[in-house]
Design a protein around this motif. Structure first.
Motif, PDB file in Angstrom:
ATOM      1  N   ASP A  59     -30.904  -9.305 -46.345  1.00 51.83           N
ATOM      2  CA  ASP A  59     -30.646  -7.977 -46.919  1.00 51.83           C
ATOM      3  C   ASP A  59     -30.722  -8.101 -48.437  1.00 51.83           C
ATOM      4  O   ASP A  59     -29.741  -8.430 -49.105  1.00 51.83           O
ATOM      5  CB  ASP A  59     -29.261  -7.485 -46.483  1.00 51.83           C
ATOM      6  CG  ASP A  59     -29.016  -6.059 -46.943  1.00 51.83           C
ATOM      7  OD1 ASP A  59     -29.745  -5.581 -47.839  1.00 51.83           O
ATOM      8  OD2 ASP A  59     -28.101  -5.423 -46.396  1.00 51.83           O
ATOM      9  N   PHE A  60     -31.925  -7.841 -48.970  1.00 53.99           N
ATOM     10  CA  PHE A  60     -32.115  -8.052 -50.409  1.00 53.99           C
ATOM     11  C   PHE A  60     -31.348  -7.042 -51.235  1.00 53.99           C
ATOM     12  O   PHE A  60     -31.010  -7.306 -52.384  1.00 53.99           O
ATOM     13  CB  PHE A  60     -33.604  -8.008 -50.760  1.00 53.99           C
ATOM     14  CG  PHE A  60     -34.312  -9.264 -50.368  1.00 53.99           C
ATOM     15  CD1 PHE A  60     -34.026 -10.441 -51.059  1.00 53.99           C
ATOM     16  CD2 PHE A  60     -35.213  -9.297 -49.330  1.00 53.99           C
ATOM     17  CE1 PHE A  60     -34.653 -11.619 -50.694  1.00 53.99           C
ATOM     18  CE2 PHE A  60     -35.836 -10.467 -48.963  1.00 53.99           C
ATOM     19  CZ  PHE A  60     -35.562 -11.645 -49.643  1.00 53.99           C
ATOM     20  N   VAL A  61     -31.071  -5.883 -50.656  1.00 56.30           N
ATOM     21  CA  VAL A  61     -30.279  -4.898 -51.400  1.00 56.30           C
ATOM     22  C   VAL A  61     -28.880  -5.470 -51.660  1.00 56.30           C
ATOM     23  O   VAL A  61     -28.355  -5.427 -52.768  1.00 56.30           O
ATOM     24  CB  VAL A  61     -30.198  -3.574 -50.628  1.00 56.30           C
ATOM     25  CG1 VAL A  61     -29.353  -2.570 -51.395  1.00 56.30           C
ATOM     26  CG2 VAL A  61     -31.593  -3.022 -50.400  1.00 56.30           C
ATOM     27  N   LEU A  62     -28.289  -6.022 -50.606  1.00 54.96           N
ATOM     28  CA  LEU A  62     -26.956  -6.619 -50.731  1.00 54.96           C
ATOM     29  C   LEU A  62     -26.962  -7.776 -51.721  1.00 54.96           C
ATOM     30  O   LEU A  62     -26.207  -7.796 -52.689  1.00 54.96           O
ATOM     31  CB  LEU A  62     -26.477  -7.101 -49.354  1.00 54.96           C
ATOM     32  CG  LEU A  62     -25.216  -7.970 -49.339  1.00 54.96           C
ATOM     33  CD1 LEU A  62     -24.001  -7.132 -49.666  1.00 54.96           C
ATOM     34  CD2 LEU A  62     -25.047  -8.645 -47.981  1.00 54.96           C
ATOM     35  N   VAL A  63     -27.853  -8.728 -51.476  1.00 54.57           N
ATOM     36  CA  VAL A  63     -27.875  -9.922 -52.323  1.00 54.57           C
ATOM     37  C   VAL A  63     -28.267  -9.549 -53.750  1.00 54.57           C
ATOM     38  O   VAL A  63     -27.686 -10.049 -54.719  1.00 54.57           O
ATOM     39  CB  VAL A  63     -28.853 -10.957 -51.744  1.00 54.57           C
ATOM     40  CG1 VAL A  63     -28.956 -12.159 -52.676  1.00 54.57           C
ATOM     41  CG2 VAL A  63     -28.371 -11.395 -50.366  1.00 54.57           C
ATOM     42  N   ILE A 101     -24.174 -19.080 -55.375  1.00 54.78           N
ATOM     43  CA  ILE A 101     -25.355 -18.702 -54.598  1.00 54.78           C
ATOM     44  C   ILE A 101     -25.719 -19.806 -53.616  1.00 54.78           C
ATOM     45  O   ILE A 101     -26.046 -19.544 -52.444  1.00 54.78           O
ATOM     46  CB  ILE A 101     -26.528 -18.382 -55.548  1.00 54.78           C
ATOM     47  CG1 ILE A 101     -26.225 -17.093 -56.329  1.00 54.78           C
ATOM     48  CG2 ILE A 101     -27.835 -18.232 -54.769  1.00 54.78           C
ATOM     49  CD1 ILE A 101     -27.202 -16.789 -57.438  1.00 54.78           C
ATOM     50  N   ILE A 102     -25.626 -21.038 -54.089  1.00 58.43           N
ATOM     51  CA  ILE A 102     -25.935 -22.164 -53.195  1.00 58.43           C
ATOM     52  C   ILE A 102     -24.978 -22.165 -52.003  1.00 58.43           C
ATOM     53  O   ILE A 102     -25.385 -22.305 -50.843  1.00 58.43           O
ATOM     54  CB  ILE A 102     -25.858 -23.505 -53.972  1.00 58.43           C
ATOM     55  CG1 ILE A 102     -26.996 -23.566 -54.995  1.00 58.43           C
ATOM     56  CG2 ILE A 102     -25.912 -24.687 -53.016  1.00 58.43           C
ATOM     57  CD1 ILE A 102     -26.877 -24.724 -55.971  1.00 58.43           C
ATOM     58  N   LEU A 103     -23.691 -21.962 -52.307  1.00 58.29           N
ATOM     59  CA  LEU A 103     -22.706 -21.928 -51.220  1.00 58.29           C
ATOM     60  C   LEU A 103     -23.008 -20.797 -50.258  1.00 58.29           C
ATOM     61  O   LEU A 103     -22.954 -20.953 -49.031  1.00 58.29           O
ATOM     62  CB  LEU A 103     -21.287 -21.773 -51.799  1.00 58.29           C
ATOM     63  CG  LEU A 103     -20.664 -23.004 -52.457  1.00 58.29           C
ATOM     64  CD1 LEU A 103     -19.369 -22.620 -53.163  1.00 58.29           C
ATOM     65  CD2 LEU A 103     -20.405 -24.083 -51.427  1.00 58.29           C
ATOM     66  N   ALA A 113     -25.324  -8.013 -55.587  1.00 55.87           N
ATOM     67  CA  ALA A 113     -24.354  -9.053 -55.959  1.00 55.87           C
ATOM     68  C   ALA A 113     -24.878  -9.867 -57.136  1.00 55.87           C
ATOM     69  O   ALA A 113     -24.137 -10.187 -58.075  1.00 55.87           O
ATOM     70  CB  ALA A 113     -24.073  -9.960 -54.762  1.00 55.87           C
ATOM     71  N   LEU A 114     -26.164 -10.182 -57.108  1.00 56.70           N
ATOM     72  CA  LEU A 114     -26.749 -10.975 -58.190  1.00 56.70           C
ATOM     73  C   LEU A 114     -26.729 -10.202 -59.502  1.00 56.70           C
ATOM     74  O   LEU A 114     -26.369 -10.734 -60.557  1.00 56.70           O
ATOM     75  CB  LEU A 114     -28.184 -11.364 -57.811  1.00 56.70           C
ATOM     76  CG  LEU A 114     -28.848 -12.388 -58.727  1.00 56.70           C
ATOM     77  CD1 LEU A 114     -28.076 -13.703 -58.705  1.00 56.70           C
ATOM     78  CD2 LEU A 114     -30.304 -12.626 -58.297  1.00 56.70           C
ATOM     79  N   LEU A 115     -27.085  -8.924 -59.414  1.00 64.67           N
ATOM     80  CA  LEU A 115     -27.103  -8.092 -60.613  1.00 64.67           C
ATOM     81  C   LEU A 115     -25.701  -7.991 -61.217  1.00 64.67           C
ATOM     82  O   LEU A 115     -25.509  -8.136 -62.430  1.00 64.67           O
ATOM     83  CB  LEU A 115     -27.626  -6.704 -60.239  1.00 64.67           C
ATOM     84  CG  LEU A 115     -28.274  -5.894 -61.353  1.00 64.67           C
ATOM     85  CD1 LEU A 115     -29.315  -6.722 -62.095  1.00 64.67           C
ATOM     86  CD2 LEU A 115     -28.901  -4.632 -60.772  1.00 64.67           C
ATOM     87  N   LEU A 116     -24.715  -7.772 -60.353  1.00 63.25           N
ATOM     88  CA  LEU A 116     -23.330  -7.712 -60.828  1.00 63.25           C
ATOM     89  C   LEU A 116     -22.947  -9.018 -61.509  1.00 63.25           C
ATOM     90  O   LEU A 116     -22.305  -9.024 -62.567  1.00 63.25           O
ATOM     91  CB  LEU A 116     -22.376  -7.441 -59.657  1.00 63.25           C
ATOM     92  CG  LEU A 116     -22.130  -5.991 -59.252  1.00 63.25           C
ATOM     93  CD1 LEU A 116     -21.114  -5.938 -58.112  1.00 63.25           C
ATOM     94  CD2 LEU A 116     -21.633  -5.171 -60.433  1.00 63.25           C
ATOM     95  N   SER A 117     -23.331 -10.129 -60.908  1.00 63.74           N
ATOM     96  CA  SER A 117     -22.982 -11.435 -61.477  1.00 63.74           C
ATOM     97  C   SER A 117     -23.589 -11.600 -62.862  1.00 63.74           C
ATOM     98  O   SER A 117     -22.943 -12.124 -63.778  1.00 63.74           O
ATOM     99  CB  SER A 117     -23.478 -12.561 -60.552  1.00 63.74           C
ATOM    100  OG  SER A 117     -22.895 -12.416 -59.276  1.00 63.74           O
TER     101      SER A 117
END
Lengths: 722, 396
Positions: free
Chosen positions: B27-31, B75-77, B34-38
């Motif tokens: 789910d690239f929207v979800l990930v 992200i790795i985790l 989250a990435l953008l927020l980070s």
């Protein structure tokens, strides 16, 4: 979590029937989802949908609140106090107070204070506890005191020393500390975040020639919360006058504090100076007080108190005042007991506070605030009233040991029985019964108990014309009006007080430990309840000799005698001659202010003046003025001894001199101290000695405590720049 | 049709295909959200901390660099978790839970480090530290989901059966032990997040609404009792009450909120721009890189930037709920719901307290606030959601 009650009763079997793929697909389509493969059971599905709704509303709530804050409230926030900018007040040097000759009465000296920034402390992990301890270690100020001074007055647990400044203003917590003790704080500010040290000017009261003048000058204090809120020029660190000239002329003396607007850096300690207004030094006040004479009067008053105490009297309070009869200037005014203004500078200790607010009431300025029976000194009023009511000044009036009205006998107090006397003689020897007769007869003429509509109430109205019963208009705060009781006043008082007294008549005074006294009070209350509204002949008789319902302040008495001396002009007493700007330019010069004229014809006044001249020669003050050069400097005077219920008598002396060309009026009053002629008169005589430079029976103007033998005519040259 | 070969496709290509498909099916929207927020968070952290670091003669990039490392590790985790799959993790849920309990116990011993009055950290070498309470959130979700989906011997795996009362009670005990340990630190905020999360999981697992309401009533009574008996520190009550009237004590508990609200209100629609917010750059908001990072967004990025953060959080939650709805099994659904509720509660509480509509409790803003353990836990959460998603998609 919401749920449908019916669903709670669903059996597992029914659920499984419902839980087929079609149902799931429909739900999924309804919620905009690709077709999920999992079998979502109704209960879980419903609750996840609730969760979905919750998520939407949470996001909407946050977005709405954010938009409201940033769009709607943004303007308000910009207008609100910007906490990233700090205004630091640069205290303006306070104007000085000079005496009438240009000597300094109040000046400034530097004092070092330690302040804390409560915003910085609040962000420290221990909420500033270590900072407080550091300051306590350096200055010796107890940590509890420091904490008390940090608490904002608006907080519920604020103490007496709470901080009146704003949340971002540094709070002074250790006052007037030695510079040496805080050197490390000054030199290494970065080591002590949240602590700052400032130097400010404080009042220095220790001057020659040792006049205290605490009540006249007043002292300085921090403004109250409400004062800060109502006056934009005040801030928490401001100092404003409390009492005396410091208070009455605060607007002139205070000047205008400068403001340094500083943008704060991230440490909250210092920052860039954005703007600055320079402080404006306050104007100086030239007082009418003569420092030397004031010191003398204070000393003589204190000495007289000690003499009275040596004689076994309590002598619990006293006042002495010297007026310039030609313009109403107050040359000296002493109130006993007094206080040391210096104690206010470093913050009061509990002990000092207890003394200042104790039973002795040292803060009370008895010259303008004590209301006392004038006793025989009031007889000049009764004599005037009698003369104006038609009693001949040449007449001879009996002076029996007692004057009887009905079955009541009013006795002479101060004097022995005399053969019939003139009014003048009656004043000189202070025969009471002569004045009783006048009062009783004038009372009867007014209609007695049933007052006629045209009742003149000569004594009460004459007293008012002498300036009693109303404010003198002196330029000091907190003056008392005294009290003159006439029929109307008696009636209005009764309306106000009768309920309380009638209740006391019923229930007595159980709080009074002495049962005899309690019964005495109760009887008085019963009497008042019954006919307290009646103005009786006894009231008139008592008032004629300044007893009963007549109370005056020492300043009122001095002004009345000054008026008798100066030919009948009543001045508003003044303590300030003028205001001089920091540049030495005169801002304001006080003009004598005539507020009334005595109701005496020139003949009556001359008659009374001449009678008063004899009092120190051969009357009740003769022993006190023995050896005084009365031929060169005649003194017109009247002694008084006031009876006070359950207390020792008040010793009074009112006078002016020189009687042939009056310049000074002197009044000395000491409560619970015996007879006027024996205590207050000698004290006043010593004051005259000092004024006229009397040594060994010879007056010598060069020995006068007044430089040049008299007060300066205008503002002293020393403080005025042309 | 010609038969080219009878040999079955080799194992390896299938695996490769599966992996490739997994990446494609993520789910690239979800990930992405989250990435953008980070990333936005890292930028804001840099903005909020560099001034203080320069003043302290330290590398201005110190917090930024550490947060970048946190994100990468996170992200790795997350990737690892999604690869292993939640079903595998379910099998080891008790091990994870046990490890979390051990760490929570360890932090209360002298091995724990105290910061701002809360003993919540275990110091690691190289300037890193571990906050077990953050990881405990994941552990509790895994374990509680496991217990709540134990339907008993009949084992009708997906039937709409409410969990048996004994499993409800067991779930409460499982959640209660770490909550108590966290309250001993004392970290009321994190404890409340876990309580709310477990409550939500109970609801999604199908516990009767009467039981749920009864628990709400009991919690209310307990809260009243706690306040009355003085079991909370005064500052905790202060912070809970102050949000209603932050002006009441502008230098005490209300100072942080006041500063944060001042900063946000000052930002306006467009903000001052990154690195330009006067309140943020002046360092006026205490704990800005952690609890109050949102105020930096409000001031420097304005309504638009801060709104984007809220929307991104919303996107993550939305996708999370969808994943839970589509979960192929009860465990996946309850577990995914737990992750979503955790993120929702924590986000709402954090942003709400910045906006002055929630009491101040020290919980970080997911993905945005500075902090390693929190970041790891959050990406593990994303990994768990992804894992559920992958399984539901693969089964299609």
């Amino acid at each position: 979590m919401t749920d449908e009650p019916a669903e709670a009763n669903e059996s597992p079997q029914r659920s499984e029937i419902v839980d087929d793929g079609r149902e799931t697909r429909e739900t999924a389509v309804a919620w905009g989802m690709r077709r999920p493969r999992g079998r979502v059971t109704p209960r879980s599905r419903w609750r996840l949908i609730v969760l979905q709704v919750l998520v939407i509303s949470l996001v909407a709530t946050l977005l709405g609140r954010l938009a409201w804050m940033q769009v709607d409230e943004g303007g308000q926030a910009a207008a609100a106090v910007d906490s990233r900018v700090r205004d630091i007040a640069v205290p303006a040097p306070r104007g000085l107070i000079y005496d009438q000759a240009g000597r300094v009465l109040s000046t400034n000296r530097p004092a070092t204070d330690v302040l804390v920034d409560r915003a910085v402390l609040a962000s420290q992990p221990d909420r500033g506890a270590s900072v407080v301890n550091t300051i306590a270690d350096f200055t010796g100020t107890p940590a509890a005191t420091i904490l008390g001074r940090m608490i904002s007055c608006s907080e519920p647990n604020a103490g007496t020393e709470c901080f009146t400044g704003g949340p971002y203003e540094p709070a002074p917590v250790a006052l007037d500390v030695s510079v040496e003790s805080v050197m490390d704080l000054i030199e290494n500010p970065s080591r002590y975040p949240g602590i700052s040290v400032r130097t400010r000017a404080v009042r220095d009261y220790n001057h020659d020639p040792g006049a205290n003048a605490a009540h006249i000058l007043g002292y300085l204090g921090s403004p109250t919360q409400s004062e800060v809120e109502s006056d934009p020029t005040l801030h928490g660190g401001s100092l404003i006058g409390r009492g005396g000239i410091e208070s009455a002329y605060d607007d002139y003396l205070r000047g205008q504090d400068g403001i340094q607007r500083i943008s704060l850096d991230r440490t909250g300690i210092t920052g860039d100076l954005l703007s600055e207004t320079t402080p404006v030094t306050g104007a100086s006040v030239v007082s009418t007080i003569d420092a030397q004479l004031q010191a003398t009067v204070e000393k003589e008053l204190a000495d007289a108190v000690n003499v009275a105490r040596y004689r076994g009297y309590p002598a619990d309070s006293g006042a002495a005042v010297v007026l310039d009869v030609t313009n109403g200037d107050v040359l000296a005014a002493a109130s006993y007991p007094t206080f040391d203004r210096q104690v206010f500078e470093a913050g009061l200790t509990d002990e000092e506070y207890a003394v200042l607010t104790g039973d002795d009431q040292p803060l009370l300025d008895r010259v303008i605030q004590a209301e006392l029976a004038p006793a025989s000194t009031f007889k000049v009023v009764t004599a005037t009233a009698a003369a104006n009511s038609g009693y001949s000044l040449d007449g001879i009036y009996p002076c029996p040991p007692a004057y009887n009205v009905g079955n009541q006998a009013f006795t002479n107090y101060e004097s022995a029985p005399y053969p019939p006397l003139t009014i003048a003689e009656a004043l000189v020897v202070s025969c009471n019964t002569v004045f009783y007769k006048f009062a009783a007869e004038m009372y009867a003429a007014d209609g007695g108990l049933e007052a006629k509509p045209d009742a003149v109430e000569a004594v009460a109205n004459t007293a008012k014309a002498f300036g009693f019963g109303s404010l003198t208009g002196v330029d000091l705060p907190g003056e008392s009006p005294g009290r003159v009781t006439d029929r109307a006043r008696k009636l209005s008082d009764y309306e106000e007080l009768s309920a309380a007294y009638c209740e006391r008549a019923e229930n007595g005074y159980p709080e009074e430990p002495d049962p005899a006294l309690a019964e005495l009070y109760r009887q008085y209350a019963e009497e008042y309840c019954r006919d307290g509204d009646t103005y009786r002949v006894g009231d008139a008789i008592n008032q004629s000799v300044g007893q009963g319902d007549i109370l005056v302040t020492p300043l009122q008495l001095a002004r009345a005698y000054a008026a008798v001396g100066n030919g009948g002009t009543l001045y508003a007493p003044h303590l300030v001659k003028g205001i001089v700007g920091p540049d030495g330019k005169v801002i304001e010069e006080t003009e004598p202010e005539v507020v009334g004229t005595l109701p005496d014809s020139p003949e009556v006044l001359a008659y009374i003046q001449s009678a008063l001249r004899d009092v120190p020669v051969r009357g009740t003050a003769s022993s006190a003025f023995a050896g005084f050069p009365l031929n060169d400097i005649p003194v017109a005077a009247k002694t008084g001894t006031a009876e006070v219920a359950n207390k020792e008598t008040t010793s009074l002396f009112a006078s002016y001199a020189p009687a042939d060309d009056p310049k000074y009026a002197v009044v000395v009053i000491i409560t619970q101290a015996g007879v006027g002629g024996e205590l207050s008169a000698p004290a006043a005589r010593k004051i005259y000695d000092a004024i006229f430079g009397v040594v060994d029976g010879q007056a010598d103007p060069s020995r006068s405590v007044l430089v040049g033998g008299a007060p300066e005519a205008g503002l002293p040259a020393a403080v005025v720049q042309p | 049709m010609t038969v080219t070969t009878t040999a079955p496709a080799p194992q390896r290509p299938v695996t490769r295909l599966k992996l490739a498909n997994d990446v494609k099916r993520t789910d690239f929207v979800l990930v992405g959200a989250a990435l953008l927020l980070s990333i936005i968070g890292a930028a804001l952290i840099f903005s909020a901390t560099r001034g203080k670091l320069i003043a302290a003669d330290q590398d201005p990039r110190l917090f930024l660099d550490k947060q970048m490392i946190n994100i990468v590790i996170g992200i790795i985790l997350g990737w690892a978790v999604s690869s292993v799959g939640y079903r595998t993790l379910r099998a080891s849920a008790w091990w994870v839970y046990g490890a979390a309990l051990l760490l929570l116990l360890l932090v209360l011993t002298p091995a724990g480090t105290t910061l701002n009055g809360i003993q919540a950290w275990i110091t690691l070498p190289a300037g890193f530290s571990l906050q077990p309470s953050e990881l405990a959130k994941v552990a509790v979700i895994l374990a509680v989901a496991l217990v709540l989906t134990q339907l008993g011997p009949s084992g009708a795996a997906d039937a709409d059966v409410r969990p048996r009362l004994r499993y409800v009670l067991l779930a409460l005990i499982i959640a209660g032990v770490p909550v108590l340990l966290i309250m001993m630190q004392p970290d009321l905020g994190t404890a409340l997040v876990i309580v709310a999360t477990v409550f939500g999981m109970l609801a999604v697992s199908g516990v009767s609404s009467y039981v749920l309401w009864g628990m709400v009533a009991l919690a209310g009574l307990a809260a009243y009792g706690v306040v009355q008996l003085g079991m909370l520190d005064e500052y905790q009550i202060d912070r809970l009450l102050i949000f209603m009237d932050p002006e009441a004590d502008p230098l005490g508990a209300g100072y942080n909120t006041r500063m944060a609200r001042l900063a946000i209100a000052g930002g306006g629609v467009f903000g001052y721009g990154l690195f330009n917010g006067p309140t943020t750059q002046g360092g006026f908001v205490p704990y800005q890189q952690t609890d109050f990072i949102f105020s930096a967004a409000g001031e420097e990025l304005g309504l638009i930037g801060a709104g984007v953060i809220i929307l991104l959080v919303g996107v993550i939650l939305w996708r999370g709920v969808r994943i839970a709805l589509a979960a192929p099994d009860r465990y996946g659904r309850v577990m995914a719901a737990g992750v979503v509720i955790w993120l929702a509660v924590q986000s709402f509480e954090n942003i709400g307290m910045n906006l002055g509509i929630m009491p101040v409790t020290g919980v970080p803003l997911p993905f945005v606030s500075y902090g390693g353990s929190s970041m790891f836990a959050l990406w593990i959460g994303v990994g768990l959601l992804t894992s559920v998603h992958l399984r539901s998609v693969r089964q299609r």
